[in-house]
Design an enzyme around this catalytic site. Structure first.
Site, PDB file in Angstrom:
ATOM      1  N   ASP A  31       5.953 -15.190  -4.756  1.00 30.49           N
ATOM      2  CA  ASP A  31       5.081 -16.142  -3.814  1.00 30.49           C
ATOM      3  C   ASP A  31       4.583 -17.154  -4.476  1.00 30.49           C
ATOM      4  O   ASP A  31       3.920 -17.551  -4.008  1.00 30.49           O
ATOM      5  CB  ASP A  31       5.302 -14.852  -2.472  1.00 30.49           C
ATOM      6  CG  ASP A  31       5.938 -14.402  -1.309  1.00 30.49           C
ATOM      7  OD1 ASP A  31       7.161 -15.082  -1.642  1.00 30.49           O
ATOM      8  OD2 ASP A  31       6.071 -13.705  -0.965  1.00 30.49           O
TER       9      ASP A  31
ATOM     10  N   ASP B  53       7.880  -6.858  -1.346  1.00 33.13           N
ATOM     11  CA  ASP B  53       6.044  -7.241  -0.744  1.00 33.13           C
ATOM     12  C   ASP B  53       5.640  -6.582  -1.126  1.00 33.13           C
ATOM     13  O   ASP B  53       5.414  -5.542  -0.684  1.00 33.13           O
ATOM     14  CB  ASP B  53       5.960  -8.370   0.521  1.00 33.13           C
ATOM     15  CG  ASP B  53       6.770  -9.946   0.569  1.00 33.13           C
ATOM     16  OD1 ASP B  53       7.093 -10.441  -0.721  1.00 33.13           O
ATOM     17  OD2 ASP B  53       7.286  -9.905   1.375  1.00 33.13           O
TER      18      ASP B  53
END
Length: 164
Positions: A139, A121
């Site tokens: 995401d 991330d």
């Protein structure tokens, strides 16, 4: 041979997977896991973090090899279901775009989990003192895809199945 129009949406899926993998590869090779850069003061940050859990870092503290297998297996089942819904379903443009984005996001994240054991991330957003958990391109695609599907469910005309 002409492909069904629904298969055209797989280009969006492929674009999401390529963009997701490219951005994750850059962060993985160019920064270390403690790297952080403020983009918009007190709001948007680029970070390098690794999430072995699922959304919002749930189960990130569990270090069971079974969890990884379960998450990969579950993701592969979801990917198959999304692909089937995209190819076989009778959906409008918003639903097809939503399914293609969900498919691309799920594929990007499961690829990371298979290759690295965790998902990379790199976006982080702060709203005052609240820090939104770090996220990535996959995401974002999953979120936008889910919103498109919800909007399609709410606003698409329903087909009457009642017999007269």
């Amino acid at each position: 041979m002409k492909l069904p129009s629904r298969l055209k949406w797989l280009w969006l899926t492929l674009a999401v997977v390529i963009l997701d993998r490219a951005t994750k590869a850059w962060f993985e090779t160019q920064t270390d896991e403690t790297w952080r850069h403020e983009v918009v003061r007190h709001f948007i940050y680029l970070v390098h973090s690794s999430n072995p859990g699922i959304a919002f870092s749930f189960f990130a503290d569990l270090h069971s090899p079974w969890l990884r297998i379960l998450l990969i297996g579950g993701a592969l089942i979801v990917i198959c279901a999304l692909a089937w819904l995209l190819v076989a379903g009778q959906n409008g443009a918003a639903a097809c775009a939503g399914l293609a984005l969900l498919l691309g996001g799920a594929t990007g994240n499961v690829t990371d989990r298979i290759l690295r054991g965790a998902v990379t991330d790199f976006f982080e957003v702060w709203l005052g003192t609240y820090r939104w958990p770090a996220f990535n391109v996959a995401d974002s695609a999953i979120t936008i895809g889910a919103i498109l599907l919800i909007l399609d469910l709410i606003f698409s005309p329903t087909k009457s199945t009642e017999k007269k």
